[in-house]
Enzyme design. Structure first.
Site, PDB file in Angstrom:
ATOM      1  N   ILE A  98      33.938 -15.285  13.097  1.00  0.00           N
ATOM      2  CA  ILE A  98      34.992 -16.311  13.150  1.00  0.00           C
ATOM      3  C   ILE A  98      35.157 -16.902  14.555  1.00  0.00           C
ATOM      4  O   ILE A  98      35.807 -17.917  14.748  1.00  0.00           O
ATOM      5  CB  ILE A  98      36.330 -15.702  12.614  1.00  0.00           C
ATOM      6  CG1 ILE A  98      37.317 -16.767  12.160  1.00  0.00           C
ATOM      7  CG2 ILE A  98      36.943 -14.746  13.572  1.00  0.00           C
ATOM      8  CD1 ILE A  98      36.909 -17.477  10.919  1.00  0.00           C
ATOM      9  N   ARG A  99      34.519 -16.286  15.543  1.00  0.00           N
ATOM     10  CA  ARG A  99      34.562 -16.827  16.904  1.00  0.00           C
ATOM     11  C   ARG A  99      33.831 -18.163  17.010  1.00  0.00           C
ATOM     12  O   ARG A  99      33.992 -18.894  17.968  1.00  0.00           O
ATOM     13  CB  ARG A  99      33.942 -15.823  17.895  1.00  0.00           C
ATOM     14  CG  ARG A  99      34.691 -14.516  18.014  1.00  0.00           C
ATOM     15  CD  ARG A  99      36.096 -14.725  18.548  1.00  0.00           C
ATOM     16  NE  ARG A  99      36.090 -15.403  19.812  1.00  0.00           N
ATOM     17  CZ  ARG A  99      35.852 -14.844  20.996  1.00  0.00           C
ATOM     18  NH1 ARG A  99      35.653 -13.553  21.069  1.00  0.00           N
ATOM     19  NH2 ARG A  99      35.855 -15.558  22.109  1.00  0.00           N
ATOM     20  N   HIS A 100      33.000 -18.457  16.025  1.00  0.00           N
ATOM     21  CA  HIS A 100      32.271 -19.734  16.018  1.00  0.00           C
ATOM     22  C   HIS A 100      33.208 -20.821  15.502  1.00  0.00           C
ATOM     23  O   HIS A 100      33.438 -20.936  14.297  1.00  0.00           O
ATOM     24  CB  HIS A 100      30.980 -19.584  15.203  1.00  0.00           C
ATOM     25  CG  HIS A 100      30.041 -18.625  15.856  1.00  0.00           C
ATOM     26  ND1 HIS A 100      29.047 -19.036  16.707  1.00  0.00           N
ATOM     27  CD2 HIS A 100      30.011 -17.268  15.859  1.00  0.00           C
ATOM     28  CE1 HIS A 100      28.417 -17.972  17.180  1.00  0.00           C
ATOM     29  NE2 HIS A 100      28.986 -16.881  16.680  1.00  0.00           N
ATOM     30  N   GLU A 107      39.711 -18.456   4.268  1.00  0.00           N
ATOM     31  CA  GLU A 107      39.494 -17.021   4.029  1.00  0.00           C
ATOM     32  C   GLU A 107      40.453 -16.512   2.959  1.00  0.00           C
ATOM     33  O   GLU A 107      41.603 -16.986   2.856  1.00  0.00           O
ATOM     34  CB  GLU A 107      39.700 -16.233   5.342  1.00  0.00           C
ATOM     35  CG  GLU A 107      39.298 -14.781   5.197  1.00  0.00           C
ATOM     36  CD  GLU A 107      39.592 -13.931   6.439  1.00  0.00           C
ATOM     37  OE1 GLU A 107      39.978 -14.501   7.478  1.00  0.00           O
ATOM     38  OE2 GLU A 107      39.442 -12.703   6.339  1.00  0.00           O
ATOM     39  N   TYR A 108      39.989 -15.547   2.204  1.00  0.00           N
ATOM     40  CA  TYR A 108      40.792 -14.847   1.201  1.00  0.00           C
ATOM     41  C   TYR A 108      42.052 -14.311   1.881  1.00  0.00           C
ATOM     42  O   TYR A 108      41.975 -13.707   2.960  1.00  0.00           O
ATOM     43  CB  TYR A 108      39.933 -13.691   0.658  1.00  0.00           C
ATOM     44  CG  TYR A 108      40.575 -12.849  -0.389  1.00  0.00           C
ATOM     45  CD1 TYR A 108      40.501 -13.196  -1.733  1.00  0.00           C
ATOM     46  CD2 TYR A 108      41.237 -11.674  -0.050  1.00  0.00           C
ATOM     47  CE1 TYR A 108      41.074 -12.400  -2.704  1.00  0.00           C
ATOM     48  CE2 TYR A 108      41.818 -10.871  -1.020  1.00  0.00           C
ATOM     49  CZ  TYR A 108      41.734 -11.241  -2.346  1.00  0.00           C
ATOM     50  OH  TYR A 108      42.304 -10.457  -3.300  1.00  0.00           O
ATOM     51  N   ARG A 179      49.157  -4.227   4.334  1.00  0.00           N
ATOM     52  CA  ARG A 179      47.738  -4.284   4.727  1.00  0.00           C
ATOM     53  C   ARG A 179      47.468  -3.807   6.152  1.00  0.00           C
ATOM     54  O   ARG A 179      46.317  -3.640   6.541  1.00  0.00           O
ATOM     55  CB  ARG A 179      47.239  -5.719   4.610  1.00  0.00           C
ATOM     56  CG  ARG A 179      47.922  -6.638   5.613  1.00  0.00           C
ATOM     57  CD  ARG A 179      47.508  -8.080   5.466  1.00  0.00           C
ATOM     58  NE  ARG A 179      48.279  -8.913   6.375  1.00  0.00           N
ATOM     59  CZ  ARG A 179      48.065 -10.202   6.574  1.00  0.00           C
ATOM     60  NH1 ARG A 179      47.136 -10.820   5.910  1.00  0.00           N
ATOM     61  NH2 ARG A 179      48.805 -10.879   7.419  1.00  0.00           N
ATOM     62  N   ASP A 195      28.043 -27.736  10.234  1.00  0.00           N
ATOM     63  CA  ASP A 195      26.913 -28.661  10.285  1.00  0.00           C
ATOM     64  C   ASP A 195      25.683 -27.928  10.842  1.00  0.00           C
ATOM     65  O   ASP A 195      25.797 -26.856  11.448  1.00  0.00           O
ATOM     66  CB  ASP A 195      27.259 -29.952  11.058  1.00  0.00           C
ATOM     67  CG  ASP A 195      27.471 -29.717  12.534  1.00  0.00           C
ATOM     68  OD1 ASP A 195      26.551 -29.200  13.195  1.00  0.00           O
ATOM     69  OD2 ASP A 195      28.558 -30.041  13.052  1.00  0.00           O
ATOM     70  N   LEU A 196      24.525 -28.531  10.603  1.00  0.00           N
ATOM     71  CA  LEU A 196      23.270 -27.837  10.920  1.00  0.00           C
ATOM     72  C   LEU A 196      23.109 -27.575  12.418  1.00  0.00           C
ATOM     73  O   LEU A 196      22.606 -26.521  12.803  1.00  0.00           O
ATOM     74  CB  LEU A 196      22.090 -28.665  10.373  1.00  0.00           C
ATOM     75  CG  LEU A 196      20.698 -28.098  10.588  1.00  0.00           C
ATOM     76  CD1 LEU A 196      20.554 -26.699  10.004  1.00  0.00           C
ATOM     77  CD2 LEU A 196      19.649 -29.022   9.970  1.00  0.00           C
ATOM     78  N   ARG A 206      23.311 -15.097  16.767  1.00  0.00           N
ATOM     79  CA  ARG A 206      23.535 -13.931  15.909  1.00  0.00           C
ATOM     80  C   ARG A 206      22.266 -13.331  15.310  1.00  0.00           C
ATOM     81  O   ARG A 206      22.316 -12.231  14.759  1.00  0.00           O
ATOM     82  CB  ARG A 206      24.546 -14.294  14.801  1.00  0.00           C
ATOM     83  CG  ARG A 206      25.898 -14.773  15.336  1.00  0.00           C
ATOM     84  CD  ARG A 206      26.552 -13.755  16.256  1.00  0.00           C
ATOM     85  NE  ARG A 206      27.843 -14.226  16.762  1.00  0.00           N
ATOM     86  CZ  ARG A 206      28.658 -13.482  17.501  1.00  0.00           C
ATOM     87  NH1 ARG A 206      28.322 -12.262  17.858  1.00  0.00           N
ATOM     88  NH2 ARG A 206      29.802 -13.994  17.929  1.00  0.00           N
TER      89      ARG A 206
END
Ligand code: FAD
Length: 306
Positions: A98-100, A107-108, A179, A195-196, A206
């Site tokens: 998620i840092r990207h 997100e759920y 939780r 995007d690509l 990664r």
């Protein structure tokens, strides 16, 4: 209204269409599946050649143009393509993912719904020792005997966390509070659209050996099972110019030039002058840059000058 280009058709990738919605398993209970996409290799080429119009060049030239764009970091044509994934990831791994910031995410919600009833389970032979050389990394595998003990402890901990969590829910505690003690190994799910251009950046970081094994597994599958099928020319160029390439700093290229000339002593001297090496009695101490350079030399099969 006049249609300027009646022949315009939606770019499609038949190879990606074939795997749309299919689950690619990752780790013990995770997955990645493609929900949707926009663009193909031809959309990148079309964007780069906007002034010429589509269909004026051959496929081989398209490949050449994509390789040129990627090699020279002409990034915006790659932003014309987008990929939407549905992913199921353990929370510790998701925290890195998620840092990207350049992706769009849904997100759920464990405030709205009961948490996913699955944790990443580590098999006895999957535990890793702390690396001696990289403070952020893993080293060798742990012994089978210790691994078995760790996996048993893990199972107990997961069961306890689940019991406490469901007990809180049964007592009427709000899901958002119940939780709070769930383990980081709990799986979460999300829709992730990127995007690509930014996806390739994500993959470069990664898929790299310095990234943690778990996120590397997700990146590996996104790359080899999805991107390679979706935009094959881009994938090939990415491997060539980014993933499997080496970049050399000023010092590194100077040292390499000296080594090619056979001037090993001068090469070593330069590394001392620049503080990359320090002599400590009989021992030579490497700076972090020096050890990264050593890795590059090893990849090229060049003996170290120290
Ligand atoms: C091996 C590894 C170890 C790491 N270790 C740590 C760690 O110890 N601690 C830690 O906190 N993080 C760590 N990270 C996370 C890392 O610092 C980045 O946050 C993460 O990789 C996302 O990279 P990014 O910002 O380039 O990607 P994205 O957020 O996708 O951004 C892509 C690019 O867009 C541009 N961009 C995006 N947002 C902005 C902005 N607000 N301002 C300017 N430019 C922007 C930048 O050019 C950026 O490179 C690590 C990452 C890796 C791969």
């Amino acid at each position: 209204m006049k249609n300027q280009d009646a022949a315009l058709s939606r770019p499609r990738s038949s190879e990606l269409d074939d795997i749309l919605g299919l689950n690619f398993p990752v780790l013990d209970d995770g997955f990645i599946r493609v929900i949707d996409y926009m663009g193909t290799d031809s959309a990148i080429v079309q964007a780069a050649r906007v002034s010429y119009g589509a269909g004026t060049k051959q496929v081989s030239e398209d490949r050449g143009l994509i390789r040129y764009l990627l090699r020279n970091r002409h990034t915006t044509p790659f932003e014309m393509c987008e990929l939407k994934l549905h992913v199921r990831v353990p929370m510790d791994c998701w925290r890195q993912w998620i840092r990207h910031r350049t992706a769009s995410v849904n997100e759920y919600s464990t405030r709205y719904s009961v948490a996913v009833d699955a944790c990443r389970i580590t098999q006895p032979d999957e535990w890793r020792l702390q690396s001696d050389i990289n403070k952020q990394g893993s080293g060798a595998a742990i012994s089978q005997e210790l691994g078995e003990r760790l996996s048993k402890e893990e199972a107990k901990l997961h069961a306890l966390c689940k019991e406490v969590y469901t007990g809180r829910l049964d007592s009427g505690v709000a899901r958002e509070q119940a939780r709070k003690d769930l383990p980081l190994s709990t799986y979460t799910e999300a829709y992730w659209k990127i995007d690509l251009h930014n996806l390739l950046h994500f993959l470069a970081l990664r898929m790299d050996s310095h990234a943690q094994y778990e996120i590397r597994e997700y990146a590996r599958i996104i790359g080899s099972e999805i991107v390679s099928k979706w935009v094959p020319h881009t994938w090939e160029a990415f491997l060539e110019y980014r993933m499997n390439s080496l970049s050399l700093s000023d010092t590194e290229s100077r040292v390499l030039a000296l080594l090619v000339e056979g001037k090993k002593a001068e090469a070593r001297q330069l590394l001392y002058e620049r503080g990359w090496l320090q002599a400590n009695q009989a021992l030579i101490k490497e700076s972090r840059e020096a050890s990264e350079f050593r890795e590059k030399l090893e990849k090229m099969g060049i003996p170290m000058p120290w």
